[in-house]
Design a protein around this motif. Sequence first.
Motif: not given
Length: 476
Positions: A322-323, A365-369, A371-375, A447-448
């Motif tokens: 996702r962009r 950046g994208d907060k949700d992405l 969050y997914r990376a840290f998770y 992407s960030h």
Amino acid sequence: MLDTGKDLALSYARSLSWFSLLVILLTTLGLSFFISNSARETLLTRQEDFIRYLVVNLNHQMFRRFILPTVLAHGHIALRQLEQYERLDKVVQSVIQGLPVKRLRIYDFMHRVAYSSDAEELGRIGLAPPNLDEVLAGNTPKPQIISDIPAWQAPFRLPLRENAFVLHALYPLRGELDEGRQTPVMGALELTQDITGDYEQVLAFQGIIVVMCLLSSVVLFTLLLMLIHRAERVLADRMQKNRLLEIELHSNEKLASMGRVIASIAHEIRNPLGIIRSSAELLQNRMDKIDAATARILGAIYDESLRLSQTVNDFLDYARPRRPKQDMVDVNLVLDQLLAFLEGELCHHGVTLERAIAPALFVRGDKDLLYRAFYNILVNGQQAIDGLGFLRITADLDNLGRVRLEFLDSGPGFDPAALPQLLDPFFTTKAAGTGLGLPIVQSIILSHGGLIELENGPAGGALVRLLLPHAPPTAS
């Protein structure tokens, strides 16, 4: 095809270097020949001028001090008479004394030696040169260098023996030379001068020129060869990089094609999996009406459908990234939300959480992405810890002003042999892993505009470092 081009380019460079050496050598030899020939011509011209002045002076002295007094005293000249010969010889020797004159002869119109610096030649016939009649007619031929050594051998026979090179000259002998009036020819004057010393100097000068030109040629060729070799190395490096880029491009194309296929398959699987999961959950809610064995089977179906659903989501996330948005994201807030969700699970497995996070760490950046990376990183760390352990999270700004996040676990750490491949898609060291966890993290961070680094901690354990561009909250 790249190797063939590389070989052709390097072969061309080597051919160019040797061709340049040939051109330099030919140019050097041509230049040295030209310069040495000019020096030889200069020597000959100088000697011609010297002999011409000598003949003019000798002609004048002979006429004033010998011919005129002898004719007045005796009425004629007879050099066979010892008195006249000695008087003429005294005049001649006074003129040529100290000069490099090897031999001097005077011929009469009968081609007989009327005078010679060697008294034994007086009156002899047969010693006259072939062009004597031309000189007696009033012409002056060009002086000639006579030698029994070929000119090309002379540089290799230094030092030269005496009289190796002599200059032979013939001049008409006249009465007193009056300006504007041609006096009659009285005989022919032959001079033979030893020019070996001067010729040696010319050869030495020629040798210096050749040696200096060759040395300069060697230096120029060496510099050119160094430049060509450097160009070869640069060309080889560029070709190697192009080949690696081509290989990487082919690999990316294959991965992209495979990703499209996987995304299509995963999309088709996800809907049936959702039905299976929801159906299993519905049946579990009616467990009071079924036996225990059936309940265990339903539980297994539900758990496996969840696992498969997560796997399908991983494939889709990697195949169709996702962009990211460009919102202002507070890293501390994302970590707080994530840890609030995971803290209970970590405590349940005996994993202690340690935090050292600096305030005011913002990124675009994208907060949700994120969050997914840290998770993904924290879940991987928790799974790597066998029993009790800890997870340490540190976050601050590095020396370059980037947001630096480090996730360190107390597990066994990364296998050094597998470390270079851990970010490759579908590479995993887990029995049930997909090999997409860390590649998804890398895709999100890249992407960030950030970087991900993997290494082992100083005291053991796996260390994942994320570097993200810092965006101060005051930035627009």
